[in-house]
Motif scaffolding. Sequence first.
Motif, PDB file in Angstrom:
ATOM      1  N   SER A 175       0.835  -1.199   0.000  1.00 55.98           N
ATOM      2  CA  SER A 175       0.000   0.000   0.000  1.00 55.98           C
ATOM      3  C   SER A 175       0.871   1.250   0.000  1.00 55.98           C
ATOM      4  O   SER A 175       0.574   2.227  -0.703  1.00 55.98           O
ATOM      5  CB  SER A 175      -0.924   0.007   1.223  1.00 55.98           C
ATOM      6  OG  SER A 175      -1.856  -1.057   1.171  1.00 55.98           O
ATOM      7  N   ILE A 176       1.926   1.226   0.798  1.00 56.04           N
ATOM      8  CA  ILE A 176       2.867   2.347   0.812  1.00 56.04           C
ATOM      9  C   ILE A 176       3.516   2.502  -0.559  1.00 56.04           C
ATOM     10  O   ILE A 176       3.646   3.613  -1.087  1.00 56.04           O
ATOM     11  CB  ILE A 176       3.944   2.130   1.898  1.00 56.04           C
ATOM     12  CG1 ILE A 176       3.322   2.165   3.299  1.00 56.04           C
ATOM     13  CG2 ILE A 176       5.048   3.180   1.781  1.00 56.04           C
ATOM     14  CD1 ILE A 176       4.258   1.711   4.403  1.00 56.04           C
ATOM     15  N   ARG A 177       3.889   1.375  -1.166  1.00 57.85           N
ATOM     16  CA  ARG A 177       4.528   1.424  -2.482  1.00 57.85           C
ATOM     17  C   ARG A 177       3.579   2.043  -3.532  1.00 57.85           C
ATOM     18  O   ARG A 177       3.993   2.866  -4.357  1.00 57.85           O
ATOM     19  CB  ARG A 177       4.946   0.019  -2.921  1.00 57.85           C
ATOM     20  CG  ARG A 177       5.937   0.012  -4.096  1.00 57.85           C
ATOM     21  CD  ARG A 177       6.241  -1.393  -4.560  1.00 57.85           C
ATOM     22  NE  ARG A 177       6.551  -2.322  -3.488  1.00 57.85           N
ATOM     23  CZ  ARG A 177       7.745  -2.400  -2.886  1.00 57.85           C
ATOM     24  NH1 ARG A 177       8.727  -1.599  -3.257  1.00 57.85           N
ATOM     25  NH2 ARG A 177       7.944  -3.289  -1.930  1.00 57.85           N
ATOM     26  N   LEU A 178       2.317   1.656  -3.485  1.00 59.37           N
ATOM     27  CA  LEU A 178       1.339   2.197  -4.429  1.00 59.37           C
ATOM     28  C   LEU A 178       1.138   3.692  -4.198  1.00 59.37           C
ATOM     29  O   LEU A 178       1.029   4.469  -5.155  1.00 59.37           O
ATOM     30  CB  LEU A 178       0.014   1.450  -4.280  1.00 59.37           C
ATOM     31  CG  LEU A 178      -1.133   1.908  -5.172  1.00 59.37           C
ATOM     32  CD1 LEU A 178      -0.761   1.790  -6.648  1.00 59.37           C
ATOM     33  CD2 LEU A 178      -2.398   1.100  -4.861  1.00 59.37           C
ATOM     34  N   ALA A 179       1.094   4.109  -2.926  1.00 53.56           N
ATOM     35  CA  ALA A 179       0.929   5.527  -2.627  1.00 53.56           C
ATOM     36  C   ALA A 179       2.110   6.338  -3.154  1.00 53.56           C
ATOM     37  O   ALA A 179       1.924   7.421  -3.731  1.00 53.56           O
ATOM     38  CB  ALA A 179       0.777   5.726  -1.118  1.00 53.56           C
ATOM     39  N   LEU A 180       3.318   5.816  -2.959  1.00 54.15           N
ATOM     40  CA  LEU A 180       4.507   6.500  -3.479  1.00 54.15           C
ATOM     41  C   LEU A 180       4.443   6.625  -5.006  1.00 54.15           C
ATOM     42  O   LEU A 180       4.741   7.683  -5.578  1.00 54.15           O
ATOM     43  CB  LEU A 180       5.760   5.733  -3.066  1.00 54.15           C
ATOM     44  CG  LEU A 180       6.166   5.820  -1.588  1.00 54.15           C
ATOM     45  CD1 LEU A 180       7.116   4.691  -1.230  1.00 54.15           C
ATOM     46  CD2 LEU A 180       6.818   7.167  -1.291  1.00 54.15           C
ATOM     47  N   TYR A 181       4.048   5.555  -5.653  1.00 48.67           N
ATOM     48  CA  TYR A 181       3.958   5.555  -7.126  1.00 48.67           C
ATOM     49  C   TYR A 181       2.942   6.586  -7.606  1.00 48.67           C
ATOM     50  O   TYR A 181       3.208   7.355  -8.537  1.00 48.67           O
ATOM     51  CB  TYR A 181       3.576   4.156  -7.601  1.00 48.67           C
ATOM     52  CG  TYR A 181       3.342   4.064  -9.088  1.00 48.67           C
ATOM     53  CD1 TYR A 181       4.406   3.992  -9.989  1.00 48.67           C
ATOM     54  CD2 TYR A 181       2.043   4.065  -9.595  1.00 48.67           C
ATOM     55  CE1 TYR A 181       4.174   3.917 -11.356  1.00 48.67           C
ATOM     56  CE2 TYR A 181       1.806   3.995 -10.947  1.00 48.67           C
ATOM     57  CZ  TYR A 181       2.881   3.925 -11.829  1.00 48.67           C
ATOM     58  OH  TYR A 181       2.655   3.863 -13.181  1.00 48.67           O
TER      59      TYR A 181
END
Length: 233
Positions: free
Chosen positions: A78-84
């Motif tokens: 979820s953090i990775r998707l938010a960063l992207y």
Amino acid sequence: MLDLQRIKAISLDLDDTLWPILPTIERAEKMLHDWMVDHAPMTAALFSSPSALREIRDHMAANRPDLKNDLSAVRRESIRLALYRAGENPLLAEQAFEVFFAARQRVTLFDDALPALAYLAERFPLVTISNGNADVGRVGLGAYFRATISAREFGVGKPDPRIFHAAAGALELTTDSILHIGDDATLDVLGSINAGMQAAWVNRSDHLWPHEQQPHLTLSNLTELCELFKAQA
């Protein structure tokens, strides 16, 4: 009714049984947000609202059902998707997750938890059964448990009977000789009963029991269980 004579081991839930989970997660999420402000400010700004965070969680649930039993992976991705989506470096997700995960292990135990664990661990082998991602070693309770069974590592979570059987197997016992203790009426109590265990419901907030099938024992705290064993001795 609880049959004390049958009990050869005890399995315990963690979150909301040994410590309250909501303040733990709120504190960890604040630590994560503060880290994001310094290292990924666009992400921190874009996903600071509850609705944006909820959309990310809903997206993960819909698109990554393979992660449903691994809360750590759900949080990290979820953090990775938010960063992207914010146009920042997705590789920061690993470091950001570690900030969250370290804070998530800093729990505040219920007052009765540590004395109860010390008493019970002297008399029975203890095992954890958790759908969450607490690490009892990092929490500081590892010495009390013979084994830890998590949905993340096992692949299925409560109330699936298999995770309760796995806990019994880790202690080389059958489920009918184990008492399971937990706060969730469905995941812990019905799940363990359906797996053949006796079940104690930890009802710290005076909730109404929601099911037709009853727990073998209802507790307002873990001290009450210790007093039962002391009275038997």
